[in-house]
Design a protein around this motif. Structure first.
Motif, PDB file in Angstrom:
ATOM      1  N   LEU A  91      36.066 -73.928  77.803  1.00  0.00           N
ATOM      2  CA  LEU A  91      35.573 -75.302  77.753  1.00  0.00           C
ATOM      3  C   LEU A  91      35.964 -76.060  79.012  1.00  0.00           C
ATOM      4  O   LEU A  91      35.172 -76.851  79.556  1.00  0.00           O
ATOM      5  CB  LEU A  91      36.124 -76.004  76.509  1.00  0.00           C
ATOM      6  CG  LEU A  91      35.727 -77.468  76.319  1.00  0.00           C
ATOM      7  CD1 LEU A  91      34.212 -77.606  76.191  1.00  0.00           C
ATOM      8  CD2 LEU A  91      36.441 -78.068  75.107  1.00  0.00           C
ATOM      9  N   THR A  92      37.167 -75.821  79.494  1.00  0.00           N
ATOM     10  CA  THR A  92      37.614 -76.472  80.723  1.00  0.00           C
ATOM     11  C   THR A  92      36.722 -76.095  81.900  1.00  0.00           C
ATOM     12  O   THR A  92      36.331 -76.948  82.714  1.00  0.00           O
ATOM     13  CB  THR A  92      39.079 -76.080  81.019  1.00  0.00           C
ATOM     14  OG1 THR A  92      39.902 -76.532  79.951  1.00  0.00           O
ATOM     15  CG2 THR A  92      39.565 -76.687  82.318  1.00  0.00           C
ATOM     16  N   LEU A  93      36.378 -74.796  82.005  1.00  0.00           N
ATOM     17  CA  LEU A  93      35.509 -74.367  83.096  1.00  0.00           C
ATOM     18  C   LEU A  93      34.142 -75.054  83.018  1.00  0.00           C
ATOM     19  O   LEU A  93      33.590 -75.488  84.041  1.00  0.00           O
ATOM     20  CB  LEU A  93      35.346 -72.854  83.062  1.00  0.00           C
ATOM     21  CG  LEU A  93      34.427 -72.262  84.127  1.00  0.00           C
ATOM     22  CD1 LEU A  93      34.962 -72.535  85.527  1.00  0.00           C
ATOM     23  CD2 LEU A  93      34.231 -70.760  83.910  1.00  0.00           C
TER      24      LEU A  93
ATOM     25  N   TYR B 282      40.850 -68.996  87.326  1.00  0.00           N
ATOM     26  CA  TYR B 282      42.119 -68.281  87.165  1.00  0.00           C
ATOM     27  C   TYR B 282      42.637 -68.419  85.727  1.00  0.00           C
ATOM     28  O   TYR B 282      43.167 -67.461  85.149  1.00  0.00           O
ATOM     29  CB  TYR B 282      43.134 -68.828  88.167  1.00  0.00           C
ATOM     30  CG  TYR B 282      44.518 -68.224  88.023  1.00  0.00           C
ATOM     31  CD1 TYR B 282      44.814 -66.977  88.572  1.00  0.00           C
ATOM     32  CD2 TYR B 282      45.532 -68.899  87.349  1.00  0.00           C
ATOM     33  CE1 TYR B 282      46.073 -66.415  88.437  1.00  0.00           C
ATOM     34  CE2 TYR B 282      46.790 -68.359  87.210  1.00  0.00           C
ATOM     35  CZ  TYR B 282      47.058 -67.118  87.755  1.00  0.00           C
ATOM     36  OH  TYR B 282      48.308 -66.581  87.620  1.00  0.00           O
ATOM     37  N   SER B 283      42.470 -69.609  85.153  1.00  0.00           N
ATOM     38  CA  SER B 283      42.934 -69.822  83.777  1.00  0.00           C
ATOM     39  C   SER B 283      42.181 -68.938  82.803  1.00  0.00           C
ATOM     40  O   SER B 283      42.757 -68.381  81.864  1.00  0.00           O
ATOM     41  CB  SER B 283      42.759 -71.298  83.390  1.00  0.00           C
ATOM     42  OG  SER B 283      43.506 -72.135  84.252  1.00  0.00           O
ATOM     43  N   ILE B 284      40.863 -68.783  83.009  1.00  0.00           N
ATOM     44  CA  ILE B 284      40.082 -67.890  82.145  1.00  0.00           C
ATOM     45  C   ILE B 284      40.529 -66.445  82.314  1.00  0.00           C
ATOM     46  O   ILE B 284      40.681 -65.690  81.353  1.00  0.00           O
ATOM     47  CB  ILE B 284      38.577 -68.047  82.452  1.00  0.00           C
ATOM     48  CG1 ILE B 284      38.052 -69.344  81.859  1.00  0.00           C
ATOM     49  CG2 ILE B 284      37.787 -66.866  81.902  1.00  0.00           C
ATOM     50  CD1 ILE B 284      36.568 -69.544  82.019  1.00  0.00           C
ATOM     51  N   ALA B 285      40.768 -66.039  83.562  1.00  0.00           N
ATOM     52  CA  ALA B 285      41.148 -64.644  83.828  1.00  0.00           C
ATOM     53  C   ALA B 285      42.504 -64.290  83.234  1.00  0.00           C
ATOM     54  O   ALA B 285      42.729 -63.151  82.804  1.00  0.00           O
ATOM     55  CB  ALA B 285      41.154 -64.392  85.337  1.00  0.00           C
TER      56      ALA B 285
ATOM     57  N   ARG C 147      34.891 -61.556  79.087  1.00  0.00           N
ATOM     58  CA  ARG C 147      34.636 -62.996  79.252  1.00  0.00           C
ATOM     59  C   ARG C 147      34.924 -63.443  80.676  1.00  0.00           C
ATOM     60  O   ARG C 147      34.224 -64.296  81.241  1.00  0.00           O
ATOM     61  CB  ARG C 147      35.498 -63.784  78.259  1.00  0.00           C
ATOM     62  CG  ARG C 147      35.157 -65.267  78.212  1.00  0.00           C
ATOM     63  CD  ARG C 147      35.911 -65.977  77.124  1.00  0.00           C
ATOM     64  NE  ARG C 147      37.327 -66.065  77.405  1.00  0.00           N
ATOM     65  CZ  ARG C 147      38.197 -66.710  76.616  1.00  0.00           C
ATOM     66  NH1 ARG C 147      37.779 -67.271  75.495  1.00  0.00           N
ATOM     67  NH2 ARG C 147      39.478 -66.755  76.926  1.00  0.00           N
ATOM     68  N   THR C 148      35.937 -62.867  81.278  1.00  0.00           N
ATOM     69  CA  THR C 148      36.272 -63.224  82.660  1.00  0.00           C
ATOM     70  C   THR C 148      35.147 -62.845  83.615  1.00  0.00           C
ATOM     71  O   THR C 148      34.742 -63.641  84.480  1.00  0.00           O
ATOM     72  CB  THR C 148      37.578 -62.524  83.074  1.00  0.00           C
ATOM     73  OG1 THR C 148      38.633 -62.941  82.198  1.00  0.00           O
ATOM     74  CG2 THR C 148      37.937 -62.862  84.506  1.00  0.00           C
ATOM     75  N   LEU C 149      34.624 -61.625  83.467  1.00  0.00           N
ATOM     76  CA  LEU C 149      33.564 -61.185  84.361  1.00  0.00           C
ATOM     77  C   LEU C 149      32.276 -61.985  84.145  1.00  0.00           C
ATOM     78  O   LEU C 149      31.575 -62.321  85.120  1.00  0.00           O
ATOM     79  CB  LEU C 149      33.296 -59.692  84.149  1.00  0.00           C
ATOM     80  CG  LEU C 149      34.458 -58.751  84.506  1.00  0.00           C
ATOM     81  CD1 LEU C 149      34.088 -57.308  84.226  1.00  0.00           C
ATOM     82  CD2 LEU C 149      34.865 -58.931  85.966  1.00  0.00           C
ATOM     83  N   VAL C 150      31.953 -62.288  82.895  1.00  0.00           N
ATOM     84  CA  VAL C 150      30.755 -63.088  82.630  1.00  0.00           C
ATOM     85  C   VAL C 150      30.903 -64.481  83.226  1.00  0.00           C
ATOM     86  O   VAL C 150      29.980 -65.022  83.865  1.00  0.00           O
ATOM     87  CB  VAL C 150      30.479 -63.154  81.126  1.00  0.00           C
ATOM     88  CG1 VAL C 150      29.373 -64.167  80.814  1.00  0.00           C
ATOM     89  CG2 VAL C 150      30.093 -61.776  80.593  1.00  0.00           C
ATOM     90  N   SER C 151      32.067 -65.091  83.036  1.00  0.00           N
ATOM     91  CA  SER C 151      32.297 -66.421  83.595  1.00  0.00           C
ATOM     92  C   SER C 151      32.224 -66.393  85.113  1.00  0.00           C
ATOM     93  O   SER C 151      31.635 -67.292  85.753  1.00  0.00           O
ATOM     94  CB  SER C 151      33.668 -66.944  83.143  1.00  0.00           C
ATOM     95  OG  SER C 151      33.744 -66.997  81.727  1.00  0.00           O
ATOM     96  N   GLY C 152      32.824 -65.374  85.722  1.00  0.00           N
ATOM     97  CA  GLY C 152      32.771 -65.261  87.174  1.00  0.00           C
ATOM     98  C   GLY C 152      31.349 -65.090  87.677  1.00  0.00           C
ATOM     99  O   GLY C 152      30.959 -65.672  88.706  1.00  0.00           O
TER     100      GLY C 152
ATOM    101  N   GLY D 200      26.730 -67.310  90.386  1.00  0.00           N
ATOM    102  CA  GLY D 200      25.311 -67.636  90.373  1.00  0.00           C
ATOM    103  C   GLY D 200      25.052 -69.105  90.651  1.00  0.00           C
ATOM    104  O   GLY D 200      24.172 -69.459  91.455  1.00  0.00           O
ATOM    105  N   VAL D 201      25.848 -69.977  89.998  1.00  0.00           N
ATOM    106  CA  VAL D 201      25.689 -71.410  90.238  1.00  0.00           C
ATOM    107  C   VAL D 201      26.026 -71.751  91.688  1.00  0.00           C
ATOM    108  O   VAL D 201      25.325 -72.539  92.356  1.00  0.00           O
ATOM    109  CB  VAL D 201      26.551 -72.221  89.254  1.00  0.00           C
ATOM    110  CG1 VAL D 201      26.532 -73.712  89.613  1.00  0.00           C
ATOM    111  CG2 VAL D 201      26.063 -72.013  87.829  1.00  0.00           C
ATOM    112  N   GLY D 202      27.096 -71.135  92.199  1.00  0.00           N
ATOM    113  CA  GLY D 202      27.489 -71.404  93.578  1.00  0.00           C
ATOM    114  C   GLY D 202      26.435 -70.960  94.570  1.00  0.00           C
ATOM    115  O   GLY D 202      26.129 -71.671  95.545  1.00  0.00           O
TER     116      GLY D 202
END
Length: 422
Positions: free
Chosen positions: A83-85, A114-117, A124-129, A134-136
């Protein structure tokens, strides 16, 4: 002069950093306060980057609001990292889309990743990354389509932060598993220590019961004999019989005192090595005739037969204590002048003990004691079994024990036979 008490030295900076790395961030003390300080520091750094670098236009009030909104959610990064991300990504994406300074919000984004990882799963870490990359890449393509180096730099930083967080997470799990194994081993040692203490207390209780019950029973019977001799015919007092009864009482007391002293010496020793020979040799089959003689002095008619040799000391001691308790019960419960037969002989891989009497046995309505329980525990202590109860084919009580022992060749068997005496 008052002595000073040495104080524990505070851990160094390196030790504290290692402790922070090893600790689960969700269980860290003052986590919210620390995250607030971190968010403030990151916002101050972002403001400096926005003011003093030329990576896009300087923020206006709307840009500062978006930059602040991108740092505030870091307060919940420990317990709600995903949620923070998301809360960080929305204002930061708008910040990039309006072409404000592109370097300013990067540290906050990396901290959220880093907090997610460090707290989430690898998937979940790889999907978030992947979503962040993609957004970046999309934002960079809209604002700077020709900046290939910038694309590689963004991707490299995201991948580096994610893999660093995953590595820290696995390291924390490794440290936690080591700590858990150490705690489990400590609990096992404590349970083993408690079990040994309980077994030792039980052993001492059995020793004291066997010793005191046998001796006190004999003293009681011998005292009754002396009292009977004194009151049966006062005018024709048999002084020899009275003196013999009193001598028997004194001898029983001396024997009991010696065994009790030996037991207490073992209990008082702080270390078993301090008194290696305090208990002396264990009583064994060779001491069975003394038990039979003591029972005869108490009025029992004892027939002892021992056909065994090369018996392990522990098994011999168990036979001695079981026989002692069985004879004590016979003298106490079997009535006046009971006939008791004690047989000890070897079988294939076992030693069999049988103690039978022709008395009435313990009173079922009486208070139960610990004698039978102690005998069964003695048998179990060497891997054997014990049965006790009324005889099926005749009046009386029978105790039978089978104790495992190496097979004894018949050619080396020693026989000890003691005939009945009145």
């Amino acid at each position: 002069m008052q002595a000073t008490t040495p104080t524990a030295s505070r851990p160094g900076v390196g030790e504290r950093i290692i402790a922070v790395i090893n600790r689960d961030p969700r269980a860290a003390p003052h986590g919210t306060r620390n995250d607030a300080v971190l968010a403030a520091v990151l916002f101050a750094g972002a403001a400096c980057l926005a003011l003093f670098t030329d990576d896009g236009s300087r923020p206006d009030p709307a840009g500062w609001a978006l930059l602040l909104a991108g740092h505030a959610p870091l307060l919940g990064r420990r317990h709600r990292p995903l949620l923070t991300l998301c809360l960080v990504a929305v204002p930061i994406a708008a910040f990039h889309a309006l072409d404000y300074n592109h370097s300013a919000p990067v540290p906050a984004t990396m901290v959220a990743l880093y907090s997610i990882a460090t707290t989430g799963t690898v998937r979940r870490t790889l999907v978030s990354g992947a979503l962040v990359i993609g957004v970046g890449l999309t934002m960079n393509g809209l604002t700077n389509p020709e900046g290939m180096i910038e694309l590689l730099r963004i991707t490299g930083w995201v991948v580096a932060v994610l893999f660093c967080g995953i590595d820290v997470r696995f390291y924390r799990q490794y440290v936690a598993s080591i700590v858990e194994r150490a705690e489990r081993a400590e609990r096992t040692r404590e349970e083993e220590a408690r079990r040994r203490v309980a077994e030792e207390r039980l052993r001492v209780a059995r020793d004291l019961h066997d010793l005191l019950a046998h001796s006190i029973t004999l003293i009681g019977v011998q005292t009754s004999v002396a009292a009977h001799v004194l009151t049966a015919d006062p005018e024709r007092l048999d002084r020899t019989a009275v003196a013999k009864a009193l001598d028997d009482i004194a001898e029983t007391c001396r024997s009991a005192r010696g065994e009790l002293r030996t037991t207490l010496e073992v209990l008082r020793a702080q270390d078993a090595a301090a008194v290696p020979d305090a208990r002396g040799p264990l009583p064994g089959l060779s001491a069975l005739p003394d038990l039979a003689e003591s029972a005869r002095l108490a009025g029992a008619d004892v027939d002892l037969s021992v056909r065994a040799d090369d018996v392990p000391p522990a098994v011999g001691a168990a036979v001695y204590r079981i026989t002692q308790e069985a004879l004590t019960n016979a003298v106490r419960h079997a009535g006046p002048k009971p006939s008791v037969r004690v047989e000890v002989h070897t079988e294939r891989g076992a030693l069999r003990l049988s103690v039978t009497d022709d008395g009435t046995g313990p009173d079922p309505s009486g208070t139960p004691g610990f004698g039978l329980v102690g005998m069964r525990e003695r048998a179990r202590s060497v891997g054997g079994t014990l049965d006790a109860g009324p005889r099926e084919d005749a009046d009386g009580f029978e105790v039978t024990a089978v104790l495992p022992t190496p097979a004894t060749p018949l050619t080396t068997t020693t026989t000890i036979t003691s005939e009945r005496t009145g």
